[in-house]
Write a protein that holds these residues in place. Sequence first.
Motif, PDB file in Angstrom:
ATOM      1  N   VAL A   1      -0.734   5.305 -17.022  1.00  0.00           N
ATOM      2  CA  VAL A   1      -1.391   6.308 -16.198  1.00  0.00           C
ATOM      3  C   VAL A   1      -1.440   5.860 -14.736  1.00  0.00           C
ATOM      4  O   VAL A   1      -1.695   6.646 -13.843  1.00  0.00           O
ATOM      5  N   GLY A   2      -1.154   4.590 -14.501  1.00  0.00           N
ATOM      6  CA  GLY A   2      -1.076   4.113 -13.128  1.00  0.00           C
ATOM      7  C   GLY A   2      -2.177   3.150 -12.727  1.00  0.00           C
ATOM      8  O   GLY A   2      -2.427   2.965 -11.545  1.00  0.00           O
ATOM      9  N   ARG A   3      -2.822   2.537 -13.714  1.00  0.00           N
ATOM     10  CA  ARG A   3      -3.893   1.575 -13.392  1.00  0.00           C
ATOM     11  C   ARG A   3      -3.349   0.411 -12.596  1.00  0.00           C
ATOM     12  O   ARG A   3      -3.893   0.021 -11.569  1.00  0.00           O
ATOM     13  N   THR A   4      -2.235  -0.157 -13.078  1.00  0.00           N
ATOM     14  CA  THR A   4      -1.635  -1.301 -12.390  1.00  0.00           C
ATOM     15  C   THR A   4      -1.168  -0.901 -11.000  1.00  0.00           C
ATOM     16  O   THR A   4      -1.395  -1.613 -10.023  1.00  0.00           O
ATOM     17  N   GLU A   5      -0.536   0.270 -10.901  1.00  0.00           N
ATOM     18  CA  GLU A   5      -0.028   0.739  -9.610  1.00  0.00           C
ATOM     19  C   GLU A   5      -1.183   0.897  -8.614  1.00  0.00           C
ATOM     20  O   GLU A   5      -1.048   0.571  -7.439  1.00  0.00           O
ATOM     21  N   LEU A   6      -2.324   1.395  -9.112  1.00  0.00           N
ATOM     22  CA  LEU A   6      -3.483   1.575  -8.247  1.00  0.00           C
ATOM     23  C   LEU A   6      -3.973   0.216  -7.737  1.00  0.00           C
ATOM     24  O   LEU A   6      -4.206   0.037  -6.539  1.00  0.00           O
ATOM     25  N   LEU A   7      -4.104  -0.741  -8.661  1.00  0.00           N
ATOM     26  CA  LEU A   7      -4.555  -2.072  -8.250  1.00  0.00           C
ATOM     27  C   LEU A   7      -3.608  -2.663  -7.225  1.00  0.00           C
ATOM     28  O   LEU A   7      -4.028  -3.247  -6.230  1.00  0.00           O
ATOM     29  N   ARG A   8      -2.318  -2.506  -7.464  1.00  0.00           N
ATOM     30  CA  ARG A   8      -1.342  -3.088  -6.546  1.00  0.00           C
ATOM     31  C   ARG A   8      -1.394  -2.388  -5.185  1.00  0.00           C
ATOM     32  O   ARG A   8      -1.187  -3.018  -4.157  1.00  0.00           O
ATOM     33  N   GLY A   9      -1.681  -1.097  -5.216  1.00  0.00           N
ATOM     34  CA  GLY A   9      -1.849  -0.372  -3.958  1.00  0.00           C
ATOM     35  C   GLY A   9      -3.046  -0.891  -3.176  1.00  0.00           C
ATOM     36  O   GLY A   9      -2.978  -1.097  -1.964  1.00  0.00           O
ATOM     37  N   ILE A  10      -4.152  -1.121  -3.883  1.00  0.00           N
ATOM     38  CA  ILE A  10      -5.363  -1.628  -3.229  1.00  0.00           C
ATOM     39  C   ILE A  10      -5.103  -3.015  -2.658  1.00  0.00           C
ATOM     40  O   ILE A  10      -5.550  -3.356  -1.567  1.00  0.00           O
ATOM     41  N   ALA A  11      -4.330  -3.818  -3.421  1.00  0.00           N
ATOM     42  CA  ALA A  11      -4.086  -5.196  -2.996  1.00  0.00           C
ATOM     43  C   ALA A  11      -3.067  -5.281  -1.860  1.00  0.00           C
ATOM     44  O   ALA A  11      -2.946  -6.316  -1.222  1.00  0.00           O
ATOM     45  N   GLY A  12      -2.332  -4.180  -1.623  1.00  0.00           N
ATOM     46  CA  GLY A  12      -1.294  -4.229  -0.593  1.00  0.00           C
ATOM     47  C   GLY A  12       0.032  -4.718  -1.139  1.00  0.00           C
ATOM     48  O   GLY A  12       0.900  -5.155  -0.398  1.00  0.00           O
ATOM     49  N   LEU A  13       0.191  -4.664  -2.471  1.00  0.00           N
ATOM     50  CA  LEU A  13       1.440  -5.117  -3.088  1.00  0.00           C
ATOM     51  C   LEU A  13       2.377  -3.960  -3.390  1.00  0.00           C
ATOM     52  O   LEU A  13       3.523  -4.166  -3.747  1.00  0.00           O
ATOM     53  N   ALA A  14       1.871  -2.737  -3.280  1.00  0.00           N
ATOM     54  CA  ALA A  14       2.727  -1.574  -3.527  1.00  0.00           C
ATOM     55  C   ALA A  14       2.622  -0.656  -2.312  1.00  0.00           C
ATOM     56  O   ALA A  14       1.575  -0.590  -1.678  1.00  0.00           O
ATOM     57  N   PRO A  15       3.710   0.026  -1.965  1.00  0.00           N
ATOM     58  CA  PRO A  15       3.670   0.913  -0.805  1.00  0.00           C
ATOM     59  C   PRO A  15       2.678   2.054  -1.003  1.00  0.00           C
ATOM     60  O   PRO A  15       2.573   2.621  -2.088  1.00  0.00           O
ATOM     61  N   VAL A  16       1.932   2.365   0.068  1.00  0.00           N
ATOM     62  CA  VAL A  16       0.921   3.413   0.011  1.00  0.00           C
ATOM     63  C   VAL A  16       1.326   4.499   0.997  1.00  0.00           C
ATOM     64  O   VAL A  16       1.673   4.193   2.137  1.00  0.00           O
ATOM     65  N   GLN A  17       1.319   5.759   0.518  1.00  0.00           N
ATOM     66  CA  GLN A  17       1.781   6.841   1.392  1.00  0.00           C
ATOM     67  C   GLN A  17       0.649   7.476   2.193  1.00  0.00           C
ATOM     68  O   GLN A  17       0.856   8.026   3.254  1.00  0.00           O
ATOM     69  N   ALA A  18      -0.567   7.418   1.644  1.00  0.00           N
ATOM     70  CA  ALA A  18      -1.689   8.013   2.370  1.00  0.00           C
ATOM     71  C   ALA A  18      -2.961   7.325   1.931  1.00  0.00           C
ATOM     72  O   ALA A  18      -3.013   6.688   0.883  1.00  0.00           O
ATOM     73  N   GLY A  19      -4.030   7.487   2.743  1.00  0.00           N
ATOM     74  CA  GLY A  19      -5.322   6.942   2.381  1.00  0.00           C
ATOM     75  C   GLY A  19      -5.618   5.633   3.082  1.00  0.00           C
ATOM     76  O   GLY A  19      -4.767   5.064   3.766  1.00  0.00           O
ATOM     77  N   THR A  20      -6.866   5.170   2.910  1.00  0.00           N
ATOM     78  CA  THR A  20      -7.271   3.938   3.566  1.00  0.00           C
ATOM     79  C   THR A  20      -7.945   2.999   2.574  1.00  0.00           C
ATOM     80  O   THR A  20      -8.530   3.426   1.587  1.00  0.00           O
ATOM     81  N   VAL A  21      -7.828   1.717   2.870  1.00  0.00           N
ATOM     82  CA  VAL A  21      -8.524   0.679   2.110  1.00  0.00           C
ATOM     83  C   VAL A  21      -9.367  -0.102   3.104  1.00  0.00           C
ATOM     84  O   VAL A  21      -8.840  -0.602   4.096  1.00  0.00           O
ATOM     85  N   THR A  22     -10.666  -0.147   2.859  1.00  0.00           N
ATOM     86  CA  THR A  22     -11.560  -0.845   3.778  1.00  0.00           C
ATOM     87  C   THR A  22     -12.260  -1.978   3.046  1.00  0.00           C
ATOM     88  O   THR A  22     -12.888  -1.744   2.019  1.00  0.00           O
ATOM     89  N   MET A  23     -12.103  -3.179   3.556  1.00  0.00           N
ATOM     90  CA  MET A  23     -12.758  -4.336   2.936  1.00  0.00           C
ATOM     91  C   MET A  23     -13.835  -4.852   3.863  1.00  0.00           C
ATOM     92  O   MET A  23     -13.556  -5.165   5.028  1.00  0.00           O
ATOM     93  N   ASN A  24     -15.065  -4.959   3.362  1.00  0.00           N
ATOM     94  CA  ASN A  24     -16.184  -5.463   4.148  1.00  0.00           C
ATOM     95  C   ASN A  24     -16.250  -4.795   5.521  1.00  0.00           C
ATOM     96  O   ASN A  24     -16.428  -5.454   6.549  1.00  0.00           O
ATOM     97  N   GLY A  25     -16.026  -3.485   5.525  1.00  0.00           N
ATOM     98  CA  GLY A  25     -16.144  -2.735   6.757  1.00  0.00           C
ATOM     99  C   GLY A  25     -14.913  -2.779   7.648  1.00  0.00           C
ATOM    100  O   GLY A  25     -14.883  -2.161   8.708  1.00  0.00           O
ATOM    101  N   ARG A  26     -13.902  -3.507   7.244  1.00  0.00           N
ATOM    102  CA  ARG A  26     -12.708  -3.595   8.080  1.00  0.00           C
ATOM    103  C   ARG A  26     -11.558  -2.841   7.421  1.00  0.00           C
ATOM    104  O   ARG A  26     -11.294  -3.031   6.234  1.00  0.00           O
ATOM    105  N   ASP A  27     -10.876  -2.008   8.184  1.00  0.00           N
ATOM    106  CA  ASP A  27      -9.743  -1.238   7.654  1.00  0.00           C
ATOM    107  C   ASP A  27      -8.552  -2.178   7.474  1.00  0.00           C
ATOM    108  O   ASP A  27      -8.018  -2.709   8.437  1.00  0.00           O
TER     109      ASP A  27
END
Lengths: 315, 505
Positions: free
Chosen positions: B303-329
């Motif tokens: 269903v894409g659980r691994t793909e999602l994790l890899r997207g969050i980690a920056g290991l998979a290309p992301v086409q849209a959206g943002t990831v913010t860690m501790n207030g930093r984009d």
Amino acid sequence: MNHLRRLILGEQGLVVLFVVAFAAVALLVPNFFTERNMLGLLQSVVTIGIVSGSMMLCLASRDFDLSVGSTVAFAGMAAVMGSNMTGSVTLGVGLALLAGLVVGTVNGVVIARLRINALIATLATLQIVRGLALIASNGRAVGVNEPGFYTIAQTVVFGIPAPVWVMVVCLAAFGFVLNRTVFGRNVLAVGGNPDATRLAGVDVVRTRIWIFAIQGVMCGIAGVLLASRITSGQPNAATGLELSVISACVLGGVSLAGGRAAISGVVVGVLILGIAENAMNLLNIQAFYQYLVRGLILLLAVMLDNLRSRALRRS
Amino acid sequence: MSRSSTAVIDRVAPVATVHGATKRYPGVLALDNVAFSIAPGEVRALLGKNGAGKSTLIRLLTGATEPDDGEVLIGGRALTGSGPQRTIEAGRLGVRAVYQELSLIPSMSIAENLFLGHWPSRGGVLAHGEMDRRSRETLGGLGLDLDPSRKVETLSPAERQLVEIARVLVGEPKIVILDEPTSSLAAAEVELLFKAVRKLAAAGIAVIYVSHRMAEIRQIAASATVMRDGKVAGTVEVAGAATSEIVRMMLGHDAQEEHLVETALGGAVVLEVAGLVSRPKVAGVDFVLRRGEVLGFAGLLGVGRTELLRGIAGLAPVQAGTVTMNGRDVTALPYARRVREGLGFTPESRKEDGILPLLGVDENIVAADFSKVTAFGVISAPRKTAMARGIIERMGIKTARTGTPIGTLSGGNQQKAVIGRWIYADATILLLDEPTRGVDVEAKLQIYGIIRDLAASGRSVIFVSSELEELPNVCDRVLVLKEGRFVAEFLAPDIRTEGLMAACL
């Protein structure tokens, strides 16, 4: 544009590119597309072509053979010295094939049975066999005494020299073996997943030994034809052949990781190497540049293959 | 052994029997005087922790291993060969196995894989037509609508698993061994598998079904053999045995029903993901992760659980959206930079992507951040050992020395070291992809404990698992992923396996 892309990255992309390159060379290089030059071209790739068929099996089964150049030289020596000593060309040729078979079987047993890394094992036999060829002849070329030996390479059948026929028959035979026989499928299976193949009940060790034994015999055949063409046994013949042969296979899309091979690719790979050399000769380009060009062609082909497999995975 | 299963064996001649089998490996007694027997048409579950001797018993039956003592009979005939001959002999007598690690050849067609090693031929030349026809029959018999000429590399993991099972039907199988066959299957596909297993049993083929999913065992197996410490702890009728009884046989003591989760939500947001798209699987995902929270991602296989994790980690290309860690984009930052910001990621395929098998446990731990154990670029051995020892103790990793090659450890201990690596590196946000896959029951409980400890110490964890049963044990909150988006949210203590399952389907 999209259509072109699909054609080039498709299954037969390499063949398409080859046809285009061939047409371009034929139009641009004078004297290239003549009967004489075509026959010369084919004759120049006989050694590479004959050994490429068996090298394809070797690479497809995830193995590697660096010793082919030395074996070709050694078998050539055996053929010339054997014919000279016995006065029989047949015995000389038989001795050469036997020499190839022995070298190949030793390679196979050491690699498959004793589990020595193929790269290291054949690097060792490369040197051992070359050494044997030099020792046997005391480092000098050995001239042919039997006139019957020259005629092997000079025989012409239907206007085409016998060595070219031998190459064509060998490549066709390997294509058949790979695609249509149990042995050929076993070879691909071993390369694709050795453990699964072993568990499926295939005798992997024996299959691998057979591949090397066949490789040795093919080197024997190539050695005889080469010695006959240069009318002597040269202990330094076919130096660096292993690199040309592996290049031709890789050009033709044979995977070094095993499990993937097609004879059409190998044929195209052999011809590309031959054409590059031939065209540069016709254009009077210094031989040193040929190394450069061959290296670039190989690099490009591998990058293309990479693109293709990525396109395949996406679809 | 219970009386009833003995009765079954008395009635019909067993198709496979193991007598007094003992097998020693260096330092381990893998099998200790084991007796095992299975009748035609019987479906037998085989259970046991990792290292209990299941794999060795299977290897005896398939001829992959010879016993030091005792004998193996298939269809009344003892296996006598050695080396590869023994495997071939067992195969001829009708033993087939489907292993956990997929053993197909990706570059070959389905038909060729089905007949791997037994290609129909005349005089060494392949009979393609016959191969194609028989492949269609076999696939059809399992209710699979697949073109036999398709290459295996184009199939989904679940389809590959089913092809693998179809493969054992080719030839004349008498006994079929399925090693955790459902571990990569979605629910609907499990049903397809069960149908196939029932067909096998109806045809008089004995099936050994290795699994730990009790719900599945109850559906498919009549009896269960439980192994512990290289011995058969017992064979029971599944219908008459409570799960707790079987667990007790596996563990040798009562498993404690631990409720680990004591939720205290409301910490600061440490990770915020908004509108994340990572084609083709992730179609727009929003969530926040708080300090001290364990957030579970549930969803069916693929269903894409691994793909999602890899997207969050920056290991998979992301086409849209943002990831913010501790207030930093951090959307534009590569994985290595996110790690420096406090991210830790443990991959799903531990053996391939997670460990450096030949290096020591210590090297594997400090690999996440060498700067802590180096002076002017030179690794200090005492500091490395001290650092590693701290993690080994904290995580309860069982290893003889800190420098023992990690590849020789059990899966559970490897996983603890991989997680420990990020503790050592001071990661505050941990993304754990299937951390309990291929890990035995005891190690699973320990990993749950470790995750809860991490949360208690203020770290935040995203926990991905395809075993829904374990999410209620560890998570404060569970999000269910379906068709690339989150479709449901569950909060502890109201996380229930049934509810999660319903939301996933």
